[in-house]
Design an enzyme around this catalytic site. Structure first.
Site, PDB file in Angstrom:
ATOM      1  CB  CYS A  50      -1.195   6.863  -5.467  1.00  0.00           C
ATOM      2  SG  CYS A  50      -2.653   6.105  -4.696  1.00  0.00           S
TER       3      CYS A  50
ATOM      4  NE  ARG B 155      -6.662   2.301  -4.207  1.00  0.00           N
ATOM      5  CZ  ARG B 155      -6.169   2.157  -5.443  1.00  0.00           C
ATOM      6  NH1 ARG B 155      -6.151   0.976  -6.040  1.00  0.00           N
ATOM      7  NH2 ARG B 155      -5.678   3.195  -6.091  1.00  0.00           N
ATOM      8  N   GLY B 156      -9.579   3.944  -6.128  1.00  0.00           N
ATOM      9  CA  GLY B 156      -9.165   4.566  -7.399  1.00  0.00           C
ATOM     10  C   GLY B 156     -10.379   5.326  -7.928  1.00  0.00           C
ATOM     11  CB  ALA B 157     -10.733   8.874  -8.914  1.00  0.00           C
TER      12      ALA B 157
ATOM     13  CG  ASN C  86      -3.566  11.874  -7.473  1.00  0.00           C
ATOM     14  OD1 ASN C  86      -4.530  11.146  -7.696  1.00  0.00           O
ATOM     15  ND2 ASN C  86      -2.319  11.442  -7.587  1.00  0.00           N
ATOM     16  CE  LYS C  87      -4.224   7.939  -1.886  1.00  0.00           C
ATOM     17  NZ  LYS C  87      -5.307   8.008  -0.884  1.00  0.00           N
TER      18      LYS C  87
ATOM     19  CE  LYS D 212     -10.574   9.725 -12.579  1.00  0.00           C
ATOM     20  NZ  LYS D 212      -9.185   9.416 -12.723  1.00  0.00           N
TER      21      LYS D 212
ATOM     22  NE  ARG E 230     -11.787   7.036  -0.431  1.00  0.00           N
ATOM     23  CZ  ARG E 230     -10.562   6.773  -0.857  1.00  0.00           C
ATOM     24  NH1 ARG E 230     -10.366   5.939  -1.863  1.00  0.00           N
ATOM     25  NH2 ARG E 230      -9.522   7.347  -0.296  1.00  0.00           N
TER      26      ARG E 230
ATOM     27  CG  ASP F 186      -8.842  10.858  -6.167  1.00  0.00           C
ATOM     28  OD1 ASP F 186      -7.700  10.410  -6.365  1.00  0.00           O
ATOM     29  OD2 ASP F 186      -9.771  10.193  -5.671  1.00  0.00           O
TER      30      ASP F 186
HETATM   31  C1  RUB Z   1      -6.077   6.669  -5.513  1.00  0.00           C
HETATM   32  C2  RUB Z   1      -5.446   7.830  -6.186  1.00  0.00           C
HETATM   33  C3  RUB Z   1      -5.289   7.757  -7.680  1.00  0.00           C
HETATM   34  C4  RUB Z   1      -6.495   8.445  -8.320  1.00  0.00           C
HETATM   35  C5  RUB Z   1      -6.551   8.187  -9.823  1.00  0.00           C
HETATM   36  O1  RUB Z   1      -6.378   6.938  -4.164  1.00  0.00           O
HETATM   37  O2  RUB Z   1      -5.133   8.844  -5.595  1.00  0.00           O
HETATM   38  O3  RUB Z   1      -4.130   8.416  -8.086  1.00  0.00           O
HETATM   39  O4  RUB Z   1      -7.692   7.994  -7.735  1.00  0.00           O
HETATM   40  O5  RUB Z   1      -6.739   6.824 -10.066  1.00  0.00           O
HETATM   41  P1  RUB Z   1      -7.137   5.821  -3.301  1.00  0.00           P
HETATM   42  P2  RUB Z   1      -7.381   6.309 -11.448  1.00  0.00           P
HETATM   43  O6  RUB Z   1      -6.312   4.584  -3.329  1.00  0.00           O
HETATM   44  O7  RUB Z   1      -7.251   6.432  -1.942  1.00  0.00           O
HETATM   45  O8  RUB Z   1      -8.498   5.607  -3.941  1.00  0.00           O
HETATM   46  O9  RUB Z   1      -6.521   6.841 -12.529  1.00  0.00           O
HETATM   47  O10 RUB Z   1      -7.329   4.802 -11.342  1.00  0.00           O
HETATM   48  O11 RUB Z   1      -8.779   6.840 -11.518  1.00  0.00           O
END
Ligand code: RUB
Length: 308
Positions: free
Chosen positions: A125, A16-18, A204-205, A230, A59, A194
């Site tokens: 998040c 997870r995480g974009a 974002n979340k 992004k 996703r 995201d």
């Molecule tokens: C994660 C989320 C993060 C972004 C950015 O949501 O909203 O704020 O994805 O993350 P989920 P990063 O847990 O549903 O994936 O900076 O790590 O890309």
């Protein structure tokens, strides 16, 4: 790991995480191409397109996934043998992953300039980009503390608290609805992304827009930390960002409410650009209104004239 396996892990939130989603999808496509030992270019293309579609469907909200996949397929239409195709995919995937990792370091460095000794920082998040900023500021010797929202229903705030605690950064977890209560005593907000739309809106979340609203009301600067991948080329054509809805059981367990009770579980929301002070990217700190320029200049024409 096959593309199908990676897609399943993305769907189930194990990955997870974009940014991580995008890197793991690129790696999966690379491995998929390399695992094909035949010399039939047509067959290889068709396998890769199937894998691409499975990954893209895993996703729907993070444009980083789509941009990463586009990057991996860059120039593959020009090759004439399966070997060339494999090499192209593999090189593109490596380049994307390296670019993404190095962007994170630069964002950390640029964003850290915005943190000062004694700051109280809010984050929402679990964003590796936002954490990179805090980690770098801490490594530079700045001393500050962080308030991490729990981020229901998956509670990614617990991951953030662990990440920060491991670095020695003082961190307090609050429930999401406590954010307005504490905001008057805060100095900065740093969140990840995201997707950033061409008008500068941040996706974002879920709950990010409430954090932004509370920050705006209390005149606390709200900063987004986001790699240029992004930003969404698709929004240039007026396409709306699809907000993922997840299963009701993430909110209420089966049998906890009678069947006529509906549960609505959107997992991202949109923060309008007027609530965003700046976006820290690997090419500099920009106002949200520069999003269109970033899309044109950084992501380029090949991203703009996309076909699905
Ligand atoms: C994660 C989320 C993060 C972004 C950015 O949501 O909203 O704020 O994805 O993350 P989920 P990063 O847990 O549903 O994936 O900076 O790590 O890309």
């Amino acid at each position: 790991m096959s593309a199908e396996d990676v897609a399943e892990r993305i769907r189930s939130m194990e990955i997870r995480g974009a940014a991580e989603i995008a890197r793991r999808a690129a790696q999966a496509l690379k491995e998929e191409a390399e695992s094909y030992s035949g010399d039939d270019l047509k067959e290889l293309r068709s396998r890769m397109e199937k894998s691409r579609d499975v990954l893209l469907a895993s996703r729907p909200t993070a444009i980083s996934l789509w941009n990463g996949v586009q990057y991996v397929f860059k120039d593959t239409s020009k090759v004439s043998t399966a070997e060339e195709y494999r090499t192209k995919v593999s090189e593109n995937a490596d380049r994307f992953i390296n670019r993404s990792k190095s962007a994170l370091k630069t964002i950390g460095r640029l964003g850290a300039n915005r943190i000062q000794d004694g700051d109280k920082v809010v984050t929402h998040c679990n964003s590796k980009a936002a954490i990179a900023v805090m980690a770098e500021a801490w490594a530079q010797g700045k001393r500050f503390e962080v308030f991490a929202t729990e981020s229901r229903p998956w509670r990614q705030g617990v991951l953030t608290a662990n990440d920060l605690a491991e670095l020695g950064i003082p961190v307090t977890i609050i429930i999401d609805s406590a954010v307005r209560f504490i905001m008057k005593d805060m100095d900065k907000v740093f969140v990840g992304a995201d997707t950033i739309a061409s008008n500068g809106a941040l996706i974002n979340k879920i709950g990010t827009s409430q954090v932004a609203l509370a920050a705006h009301e209390a005149r606390v600067p709200f900063t987004v930390c986001a790699e240029t991948f992004k930003f969404s080329p698709r929004t240039i054509y007026g396409e709306l960002v699809k907000i993922e809805e997840r299963d009701s059981t993430e909110i209420v367990k089966l049998g906890e409410v009678p069947p006529q009770v509906k549960v609505f579980n959107p997992v991202f929301d949109a923060t309008p650009p007027e609530y965003i002070d700046s976006i820290v990217t690997e090419i500099g700190v920009i106002p949200p209104y520069a999003a269109y320029n970033i899309i044109i200049k950084e992501l380029g024409q090949e991203f703009i004239f996309y076909e699905d």
